[in-house]
Design a protein around this motif. Sequence first.
Motif, PDB file in Angstrom:
ATOM      1  N   UNK A 176       0.800  -1.299   0.198  1.00 45.74           N
ATOM      2  CA  UNK A 176       0.445  -0.208   0.021  1.00 45.74           C
ATOM      3  C   UNK A 176       0.668   1.206   0.112  1.00 45.74           C
ATOM      4  N   UNK A 177       0.675   1.900  -1.160  1.00 42.59           N
ATOM      5  CA  UNK A 177       1.323   3.251  -0.990  1.00 42.59           C
ATOM      6  C   UNK A 177       0.338   4.127   0.378  1.00 42.59           C
ATOM      7  N   UNK A 178       1.586   4.849   0.755  1.00 42.45           N
ATOM      8  CA  UNK A 178       1.358   6.185   1.659  1.00 42.45           C
ATOM      9  C   UNK A 178       0.549   7.313   1.571  1.00 42.45           C
ATOM     10  N   UNK A 179      -0.649   7.867   0.777  1.00 41.14           N
ATOM     11  CA  UNK A 179      -0.757   8.824  -0.442  1.00 41.14           C
ATOM     12  C   UNK A 179      -0.310  10.450   0.133  1.00 41.14           C
ATOM     13  N   UNK A 180       1.025  10.519   0.962  1.00 41.71           N
ATOM     14  CA  UNK A 180       1.406  11.957   1.188  1.00 41.71           C
ATOM     15  C   UNK A 180       1.460  12.649  -0.003  1.00 41.71           C
ATOM     16  N   UNK A 185       0.515  14.725   5.493  1.00 37.79           N
ATOM     17  CA  UNK A 185       1.402  13.555   6.857  1.00 37.79           C
ATOM     18  C   UNK A 185       0.347  13.617   7.868  1.00 37.79           C
ATOM     19  N   UNK A 186       0.094  14.379   8.828  1.00 41.08           N
ATOM     20  CA  UNK A 186      -0.573  14.868   9.996  1.00 41.08           C
ATOM     21  C   UNK A 186      -1.800  15.041  10.343  1.00 41.08           C
ATOM     22  N   UNK A 187      -2.214  14.869  10.996  1.00 40.92           N
ATOM     23  CA  UNK A 187      -3.589  14.820  11.455  1.00 40.92           C
ATOM     24  C   UNK A 187      -3.754  15.244  12.672  1.00 40.92           C
ATOM     25  N   UNK A 188      -4.477  16.472  13.191  1.00 38.22           N
ATOM     26  CA  UNK A 188      -4.830  16.923  14.524  1.00 38.22           C
ATOM     27  C   UNK A 188      -6.047  16.209  14.698  1.00 38.22           C
ATOM     28  N   UNK A 202       0.415   7.165   8.545  1.00 41.92           N
ATOM     29  CA  UNK A 202       0.789   5.924   8.700  1.00 41.92           C
ATOM     30  C   UNK A 202       0.008   5.135   9.562  1.00 41.92           C
ATOM     31  N   UNK A 203      -0.037   5.913  10.494  1.00 41.55           N
ATOM     32  CA  UNK A 203      -1.024   4.784  11.374  1.00 41.55           C
ATOM     33  C   UNK A 203      -2.174   4.771  11.503  1.00 41.55           C
ATOM     34  N   UNK A 204      -2.852   5.687  10.774  1.00 36.12           N
ATOM     35  CA  UNK A 204      -4.118   5.453  10.983  1.00 36.12           C
ATOM     36  C   UNK A 204      -4.441   4.348   9.828  1.00 36.12           C
ATOM     37  N   UNK A 302       6.922  20.466   7.358  1.00 35.41           N
ATOM     38  CA  UNK A 302       5.637  20.396   8.354  1.00 35.41           C
ATOM     39  C   UNK A 302       4.755  20.211   9.065  1.00 35.41           C
ATOM     40  N   UNK A 303       5.123  20.181   9.893  1.00 41.34           N
ATOM     41  CA  UNK A 303       5.061  19.619  11.507  1.00 41.34           C
ATOM     42  C   UNK A 303       4.297  20.561  11.630  1.00 41.34           C
ATOM     43  N   UNK A 304       2.574  20.453  12.010  1.00 44.93           N
ATOM     44  CA  UNK A 304       2.659  21.423  12.512  1.00 44.93           C
ATOM     45  C   UNK A 304       2.444  21.856  14.011  1.00 44.93           C
ATOM     46  N   UNK A 305       2.721  22.805  14.154  1.00 43.52           N
ATOM     47  CA  UNK A 305       3.043  23.407  16.260  1.00 43.52           C
ATOM     48  C   UNK A 305       1.376  24.126  16.272  1.00 43.52           C
ATOM     49  N   UNK A 306       0.799  23.197  17.138  1.00 44.94           N
ATOM     50  CA  UNK A 306      -0.748  23.133  17.984  1.00 44.94           C
ATOM     51  C   UNK A 306      -0.359  23.379  19.744  1.00 44.94           C
TER      52      UNK A 306
END
Length: 684
Positions: A176-180, A185-188, A202-204, A302-306
């Motif tokens: 399976x290809x991860x659709x980045x 890539x990140x879900x908050x 990936x983990x989803x 692009x890691x989100x700063x929350x």
Amino acid sequence: MPRQKTLFTNREISWLYFNERVLQEAADKTVPLIERIRFLAIFSSNLDEFYRVRVPTLGRLANVNTKAKELFGYNPKKILKEIKNIVVKQERRFNHLYEDEIVKELAQEKIFIINDKQLNVGRGEFLRNYFRDKLLSTLVPVMLEDDKPFPELKDRGIYFLVKFSKAGQKVKYSLIEIPTESLQRFVVLPETNNLKFIILLDDIIRYCLEDIYFIFDYDEIEAYSIQLTRDAELELDRSVSEKFIVTLTKSLQKRKKGKPMRLLYDNNMPLDMLTYLVDKLKLDADGLIPGNRYHNFKDFISFPNVGRKELEYPKDPVLNVKGLDARKSIFNQIAKRDFLINLPYQSFDYIIHFLREAAIDPKVTEISITLYRLAQNSRIINALINAAKNGKRVNCLVELKARFDEENNIKWTNRLEEEGVIVNYGLLDYKVHSKICLVTRKEKGKLMYYANLATGNFNEKTAGLYCDHSLFTTNEEITTELKKLFRGLEKKVFYKDYNCLIVSPLETRSKIYGLIENEIQNAASGKPAYMILKMNSLADEEMIEKLYIASQAGVKIQMIIRGMCCLVPGVPGLSENIEVISIIDKYLEHARVWIFANDGEEKIYLSSADFMTRNLDHRVEVGFPILDPNVRREVREIINIQLKDNTKAREINSLNNNNYRKDKAKVAYRAQSDIYTYLKYKNY
């Protein structure tokens, strides 16, 4: 002087030492936490490119190992093994920094990166809904069969190798290809009790594997991530014509199916799955690199700063250039004196204003410019198109061979041609790497020339990240020779005998040698003799030998080199008069600056060229003198600030241990912060 190969650090190994300095920033606890994650992303992206370009070249040399040893003085197979040893150690340090330090420090900030095993019922339901609504339709699982060819894995794509097991039955595999490319890539996840949660795509997918493969009968299902890096070098036909874009486009398609060079795999993958992969991909052992749970870490840029704003570097307001008013005519102002734009501290908008004014000014008749890397939404391009629509002759040389920007540059070439811009595709054997622009203006019946020359690209995106210098000038010595250079580029010929500019490929090497020789002669005469050289990379062995000779003659040499440095400083009797530092900090140091003592009448040049063989002999590069006394003082003071850095500067030495340069000064100097302060308060 005969070449002594032991006195040169191999360029590939030196590059890995540079990438280690990037990793040091990720380890530095004084760097804001989110920025440390971004340095991990930069490290990872750098390493991907290294395996796409440099390692394939070494692999080809290794196939003719004996001849390569004679030609280059080193054993390619030995270097490849050394590369793997270094990279494996760096990957271990990378994994430790991410898993054992940064993830835990995020948790202290009440920010949790969670995986599929750490979901409660509420968050699990939220992600199953996300999976069904947004993710499932983008997934294309491929079942792997022994009697069918193994699928072509995309270069740098992230995949799961999925294994199904059932007692008494043959094991089955799927990809399976991860659709980045289509999803972030990140879900908050929804916040709970002031706690923030972030999960990767990936983990989803791991969490919802059973929803993907529900039709199969199995006792156990496992998924481990892999990433393949391919050879990205291009093979082009020997013709530059209207067919060149077609040829290049075909080569770019081939790049996507280049030879596999590195398989990065989750080091928790069972041996039977890894063996299966290696057999299917026909990879050498040297191409196997154990990694962590997540690949393509470049996405973490692009890691989100929350969390708190202090987790990122503060965004300093962009400074104006003293005396240069963007609300008035740029031409009228630079007709009186030269101005220097120091990026990213000062605004790139001055260059945009320069081209926009040229586009609508009735007195402007012609614009000539070289373009190497362009922003995705380029205001430079818009200004040039506007100029063509307003009847100006616009000559635009777009370097189609700018590595990894080829597709973007093809797109802009087509757009420019559609809008009436005269486009030159560049030269077959020489990349045009110079960053130059010349505007012709008719004033009182006479042609006047306005120039912009820079160390970095006409790219508004990188202008906010890279430290570069951009010069506005009407100096006739410079503009006359720029006109000659553009005329040669249009005719695809190289003119010689520039008196003011230092131009590759025909003259840079000999002119730099002449400037070095002048310092050697001055040292022999007892006069002050020194050089200060700033660049991205120093790899040309003949140039290094010349610097060794200058050191032996007593010339003091200070160097600021961000990346590769194949010269070995501080060797008694050889390079004891050479000191090299490397500055890695918030911004990427990209400028090239050459300063020569010249018996008390310093010569200062800015350039697009590094001291690499390709820049000296195989590219069109332009070095240009700083002649205006105010600008000379400005460049010199900026260099002085960088030479004092004792916070972010590392010493380059024979041990290649990247020690931070610490001195006994009670004051801490940090060049990038100090340059901003200097430019903010300077009074001329």
